[in-house]
Every structure is written in structure tokens, then in C-alpha cells.
Design an enzyme around this catalytic site. Structure first.
Site, PDB file in Angstrom:
ATOM      1  N   CYS A 143      17.951  42.303  22.061  1.00 40.23           N
ATOM      2  CA  CYS A 143      17.030  41.281  21.233  1.00 40.23           C
ATOM      3  C   CYS A 143      17.343  41.368  19.641  1.00 40.23           C
ATOM      4  CB  CYS A 143      15.713  41.453  21.842  1.00 40.23           C
ATOM      5  SG  CYS A 143      14.617  40.036  20.959  1.00 40.23           S
ATOM      6  N   GLU A 184      22.087  30.147  21.724  1.00 37.58           N
ATOM      7  CA  GLU A 184      21.820  30.305  23.047  1.00 37.58           C
ATOM      8  C   GLU A 184      22.047  29.088  23.826  1.00 37.58           C
ATOM      9  OE1 GLU A 184      17.830  32.440  22.305  1.00 37.58           O
ATOM     10  OE2 GLU A 184      18.538  33.479  23.999  1.00 37.58           O
TER      11      GLU A 184
END
Ligand code: ARG
Length: 363
Positions: free
Chosen positions: A67, A243
Site C-alpha cells: 500500500c 487503479e
């Protein structure tokens, strides 16, 4: 080592970390440990106090090597759903999570924590990859919707769910309590915040009819804290534009929109060297950022995310902790070498508390 001994060891290490990092008196830790040790010896299990759970969830985020958004780990909102006992209660809690995290667009990083594994028995599972996700259907070699969802969509259909067969059908929520049969509950578009994707300077782009949902809520991972496993603990942050713009809508085995995007934007794709893929990618990402901003939905671009990650690294160094990471996931898929992450290296070792993958029932 017996299960009880292993649990005691993990519980001790976590509680010690919790008291050390939160700067509490040694006596408080010692008393808590005494109680936990007794609870484990008497029942083979222990329950976290809310403050421990909240700390453990935040550190799970801090330890998530893949992350890039970890700068915000301390701001995670933890919702205690450990008293949930039925599928109906679970789904009500999931609907609440969606609404709470969406927060009308000003997204709140949130985790909902359901009952843990107790004496080896799983008490709750969510079979969705994310709470909000689009279905995918295979129809004579062609795919409608999200190809990544084909297996789960088939599974939902086998449970009796039926989708409308558009490119963006919301999959139902599928939850399982104890050893019971998984149950599905429909998710309506009215209860989910979605964003139509437009381009800031091309009207033709809208003819592609693209959209995406506001909040990614990963729901198929387990969270491990101090030897306790939470098999249902859906969590969310906000999206980084790549994303959606460089993966979900762009990958050839996902929505595969680059050729059509290039065409509506008038980008010549007669030869690879025109760099039409790269140009279409950048425009797609600009469109995603523009659209989320216009809709008032939180989103970060990959340059800003990388600088926030740098601040996270500095912050962790000050605290005397090593930042571990999975470089292959941390670099953004667009212009990776334009971020410092590309030029750095990270050890990819997993500390607990953390999130882990777990087996799917379908597939
Ligand atoms: N990459 C996943 C998706 O596109 C979401 C993973 C979590 N992302 C996040 N920004 N918290 O749906």
C-alpha cells in the site's frame, strides 16, 4: 508448540507492542497480560479490548507492504461489529460501512471488524472480493462487464442471483455465518456512490459510457492481531487514479478501453511507435481524476501519493521503525520512474498485525 502456547506467545508480543507504542505504564500492561493469559488458559481464546483492536487494525494498515497510502494509517476509523450473529445483521453492518465510508464523497478510511475465529472455528466470511464490484459474464467467447469477476459472478448465479447483464452490474453481497450456507443480498445502484467518467477537454469521451464506484472496500482478506484471526474485516481507503485509469479500465484482461479511448480522442494507433497506448493511458487517467474531482469524491493522483509515502517513510524513520514494502506494487503503473519509490528499495518481509490473503470457496 501447542495452539494455546502459540496463541499466548502472539498475544504477549502484540500486547507488549500496544503498551510500548501507546506509552502506557508497565503495571497496566502486566495486569492486562495476566488477565489475557488466564482467559487463554481457561478458554483457548481471548477477546481484544476495543482500544487494542483499533490499534491492531491501524498497525495492520501500517504493515501493508503493497500500500502506497500508508501515511494515513493513524486516521483509520474502526467499527466494532464483533457482536454480529446473523447474516441479516452482517449485511446491515456492511451497508452501514458503505454509507459511512462514502461520506457523500469525502471518503473516510474505515474498517468493520466482525467476529474472529474462535477455537479454530470461523464465524464470519464475506465472499466478495470488494463490497462494491461489477459483475462479469462470459457469453460465447465474449465478456460483458468485468472479466475479473467472472468466477464470482457464476458463483452468485449458482446461489440464485440474476444480474441485468450490463457492463456495470453491482454484484450482491454474499455472507456466511459459521458453517451455514452463504446467503446473498442485492446491492442497488441507489445505495452506491458512482462516478461517470468524462474527459476535461473531449466531449466525445463520454460516448464510451464509462463509470466507476467511489470507494474500494477490500472484503476478502483476513486480519491477524496478536494471534487472533478476523476472517471478515472489510477495509477501505480512497482510490489512486491509476487503479481505475491504468488498470481496471485499461488492462487487456479487464475493461480493455485503451483502443476505444484512443479512437474517440483522435490518437493515431496505426503503429506502436505513435505511443498511442501511452497517450491514451495518460488521457484516461486525466479523465478519471477530473471526473472524481467534479463529483466531489476523494481521490489521489500518483505523484501526490508518492510524496505522501515519502512523508510516511520519514515519519517511520523518526519512530525508529523500518518501512517494509513490496516495490513491485508500490510503484505506480504510470510514469513509475517519475516517483522516488522507483529509485528506492524496500525489504518485503511481513510483520503482524497485518492483512493476509485467504482461500475463496469458489474457483
Ligand atoms: N486496486 C483495487 C481496485 O482497483 C483496489 C485496492 C485498494 N485500493 C485502495 N486505494 N485502497 O479496485
Amino acid at each position: 508448540m501447542t495452539n494455546v502456547e502459540a496463541l499466548k506467545q502472539d498475544a504477549y508480543a502484540f500486547l507488549e507492542q500496544y503498551y510500548r507504542e501507546t506509552g502506557q505504564p508497565l503495571a497496566v500492561f502486566e495486569e492486562r497480560w495476566e488477565n489475557v493469559e488466564q482467559e487463554i488458559e481457561a478458554s483457548g481464546h481471548y477477546e481484544h479490548m476495543f482500544e487494542e483492536l483499533s490499534f491492531g487494525a491501524k498497525v495492520s494498515w501500517r504493515n501493508s507492504n503493497r500500500c502506497i497510502g500508508r501515511f494515513f494509517w493513524k486516521s483509520l476509523q474502526v467499527i466494532d461489529c464483533r457482536d454480529v450473529r446473523t447474516e441479516e445483521q452482517a449485511v446491515e453492518a456492511l451497508r452501514h460501512h458503505i454509507r459511512y465510508a462514502e461520506n457523500d464523497g469525502k471518503i473516510i478510511p474505515t474498517i468493520s471488524v466482525f467476529p474472529s475465529v474462535k477455537n479454530g472455528k470461523e464465524r464470519m466470511r464475506i465472499w466478495n472480493y470488494q463490497l462494491i464490484r461489477y459483475a462479469g459474464y462470459e457469453r460465447d467467447g465474449e465478456i460483458i462487464g468485468d472479466p475479473q469477476s467472472v468466477a464470482f459472478t457464476k458463483y452468485c448465479e449458482s446461489l440464485g442471483w440474476k444480474g441485468e447483464k450490463t457492463s456495470f452490474d453491482l454484484l450482491p453481497l454474499v455472507v456466511q455465518v459459521n458453517e451455514g450456507a452463504p446467503q446473498w443480498f442485492p446491492l442497488k445502484t441507489e445505495e452506491v456512490l458512482e462516478v461517470p467518467i468524462n474527459h476535461p477537454d473531449s466531449d466525445a469521451f463520454s460516448t464510451l459510457g464509462l463509470k466507476w464506484y467511489a470507494v474500494p472496500i477490500v472484503s476478502d482478506m483476513k486480519m491477524e492481531i496478536g494471534g487472533i484471526t478476523y476472517t471478515a474485516a472489510p477495509f477501505n481507503g480512497w482510490y489512486m487514479e491509476t487503479e481505475i485509469g491504468a488498470r481496471n479500465l485499461a488492462d487487456e484482461d479487464r475493461y480493455n478501453m485503451l483502443p476505444q479511448a484512443a479512437d474517440v480522442l483522435g490518437i493515431d494507433r496505426t503503429y506502436a511507435g505513435s505511443l498511442w497506448k501511452d497517450r491514451a493511458l495518460v488521457e484516461m487517467n486525466r479523465a478519471v481524476l477530473h471526473s472524481y474531482k467534479k463529483a466531489g469524491v476523494s481521490m489521489v493522483d500518483h505523484h501526490t501519493a508518492a510524496s505522501q509515502f515519502r512523508r510516511f517513510e520519514q515519519q517511520e524513520q523518526k519512530a525508529g521503525r523500518e518501512v517494509t514494502g513490496d516495490w513491485t506494487w508500490l510503484i505506480p503503473p504510470v510514469s513509475p520512474a517519475a516517483t522516488h519509490i522507483f529509485h528506492s528499495s524496500y525489504r518485503n518481509i511481513m510483520h503482524t498485525p497485518n492483512f493476509f490473503y485467504q482461500q475463496h470457496p469458489y474457483k
